[in-house]
Design a protein around this motif. Structure first.
Motif, PDB file in Angstrom:
ATOM      1  N   ILE A 116       0.861  -1.175   0.000  1.00 65.24           N
ATOM      2  CA  ILE A 116       0.000   0.000   0.000  1.00 65.24           C
ATOM      3  C   ILE A 116       0.900   1.228   0.000  1.00 65.24           C
ATOM      4  O   ILE A 116       1.837   1.329   0.792  1.00 65.24           O
ATOM      5  CB  ILE A 116      -0.923   0.029   1.252  1.00 65.24           C
ATOM      6  CG1 ILE A 116      -1.644  -1.308   1.444  1.00 65.24           C
ATOM      7  CG2 ILE A 116      -1.899   1.188   1.182  1.00 65.24           C
ATOM      8  CD1 ILE A 116      -2.616  -1.668   0.361  1.00 65.24           C
ATOM      9  N   LYS A 143       1.729   5.332   0.405  1.00 64.93           N
ATOM     10  CA  LYS A 143       1.344   6.450   1.256  1.00 64.93           C
ATOM     11  C   LYS A 143       0.172   7.190   0.606  1.00 64.93           C
ATOM     12  O   LYS A 143       0.165   7.409  -0.601  1.00 64.93           O
ATOM     13  CB  LYS A 143       2.541   7.390   1.435  1.00 64.93           C
ATOM     14  CG  LYS A 143       2.281   8.537   2.378  1.00 64.93           C
ATOM     15  CD  LYS A 143       3.545   9.366   2.560  1.00 64.93           C
ATOM     16  CE  LYS A 143       3.299  10.490   3.546  1.00 64.93           C
ATOM     17  NZ  LYS A 143       4.538  11.218   3.826  1.00 64.93           N
ATOM     18  N   ILE A 165      -1.322  -5.539   9.586  1.00 66.29           N
ATOM     19  CA  ILE A 165      -0.278  -4.626   9.116  1.00 66.29           C
ATOM     20  C   ILE A 165       1.089  -5.243   9.389  1.00 66.29           C
ATOM     21  O   ILE A 165       1.455  -5.498  10.532  1.00 66.29           O
ATOM     22  CB  ILE A 165      -0.416  -3.253   9.802  1.00 66.29           C
ATOM     23  CG1 ILE A 165      -1.800  -2.680   9.512  1.00 66.29           C
ATOM     24  CG2 ILE A 165       0.694  -2.312   9.351  1.00 66.29           C
ATOM     25  CD1 ILE A 165      -2.171  -1.505  10.367  1.00 66.29           C
ATOM     26  N   GLY A 183       4.309  -0.204   8.277  1.00 71.69           N
ATOM     27  CA  GLY A 183       3.585   1.017   7.972  1.00 71.69           C
ATOM     28  C   GLY A 183       2.633   1.424   9.082  1.00 71.69           C
ATOM     29  O   GLY A 183       2.508   0.755  10.110  1.00 71.69           O
ATOM     30  N   PHE A 232      -1.388   3.304   9.635  1.00 72.91           N
ATOM     31  CA  PHE A 232      -2.665   3.673   9.034  1.00 72.91           C
ATOM     32  C   PHE A 232      -3.455   4.555   9.986  1.00 72.91           C
ATOM     33  O   PHE A 232      -3.274   4.484  11.201  1.00 72.91           O
ATOM     34  CB  PHE A 232      -3.477   2.422   8.690  1.00 72.91           C
ATOM     35  CG  PHE A 232      -2.880   1.627   7.576  1.00 72.91           C
ATOM     36  CD1 PHE A 232      -3.338   1.787   6.274  1.00 72.91           C
ATOM     37  CD2 PHE A 232      -1.843   0.740   7.803  1.00 72.91           C
ATOM     38  CE1 PHE A 232      -2.772   1.070   5.227  1.00 72.91           C
ATOM     39  CE2 PHE A 232      -1.263   0.020   6.770  1.00 72.91           C
ATOM     40  CZ  PHE A 232      -1.741   0.188   5.478  1.00 72.91           C
ATOM     41  N   CYS A 292      -3.395   5.041   4.385  1.00 69.94           N
ATOM     42  CA  CYS A 292      -2.005   4.718   4.676  1.00 69.94           C
ATOM     43  C   CYS A 292      -1.215   6.005   4.906  1.00 69.94           C
ATOM     44  O   CYS A 292      -1.270   6.920   4.092  1.00 69.94           O
ATOM     45  CB  CYS A 292      -1.444   3.931   3.490  1.00 69.94           C
ATOM     46  SG  CYS A 292       0.163   3.227   3.767  1.00 69.94           S
ATOM     47  N   ALA A 329       3.390   0.885   3.037  1.00 72.10           N
ATOM     48  CA  ALA A 329       3.096  -0.199   3.974  1.00 72.10           C
ATOM     49  C   ALA A 329       2.924  -1.525   3.253  1.00 72.10           C
ATOM     50  O   ALA A 329       2.797  -1.586   2.028  1.00 72.10           O
ATOM     51  CB  ALA A 329       1.815   0.142   4.743  1.00 72.10           C
TER      52      ALA A 329
END
Length: 188
Positions: A31, A33, A50, A53, A55, A96, A100
């Motif tokens: 994912i 940013k 996760i 990263g 979220f 995000c 990630a």
């Protein structure tokens, strides 16, 4: 998948054969940013573990004001659970905050894992219980703590997030202005 196994085994030890049966239920995704996992009005088709990263989960009111519900970092699970479990449209946004990696698990897969593997049912139950307890702690903190107390509690509970999340978002999460957060930070 090593991170997945380590994560599960924090609560439920697995044999190699068990883990081999569990792995196919998870899908890996990168994912970027600012990319969304879920937006209000979407079908919430997965919950996400996760791997790396950070979220931000938030709600937008009719005036476009953002209310941060949760931050989620490495080894946390995140989803709009009301939409995920009830088959409703999402009411929350999950975005995000830095590049990630996540593992996705759809509800059918989750239910099958919980039904077929007692260890996974235990794992999911413990994760949901811990999340529920954390949500209660957050609500009580917002209702009864001073901004200074909320700031100190956030720093104690999530020191790794304090370093990664812009102060603007920490202020929103704590329910204070950016200026108030600056004063709290300088009083630290």
């Amino acid at each position: 998948m090593d991170k997945l196994r380590q994560h599960i085994e924090e609560l439920s030890p697995l044999t190699d054969a068990e883990f081999d049966l569990i792995k196919p239920y998870f899908t890996y995704r990168r994912i970027k940013k600012h990319q969304y996992l879920t937006q209000e009005g979407d079908q919430s088709v997965a919950e996400y573990l996760i791997l790396s990263g950070v979220f931000r989960m938030f709600h937008l009111d009719a005036d476009g004001k953002e209310y941060i519900v949760q931050f989620a970092g490495e080894n946390w699970w995140v989803a709009d659970y009301q939409a995920y479990f009830k088959g409703k449209l999402a009411t929350l946004h999950i975005t995000c905050m830095e590049d990630a990696e996540v593992l996705c698990l759809n509800l059918n897969g989750r239910e099958k894992l919980a039904t077929e593997f007692h260890k996974m049912e235990h794992f999911f139950r413990m994760k949901l219980t811990n999340g529920y307890v954390a949500l209660h702690r957050r609500i009580l903190s917002l209702l009864s703590s001073t901004p200074q107390q909320r700031y100190e509690e956030f720093g104690q509970l999530y020191p790794q997030l304090m370093q990664k999340i812009p102060k603007k978002y920490i202020a929103e999460y704590l329910g204070v202005s950016r200026e108030t957060l600056s004063r709290l930070y300088s009083n630290k």
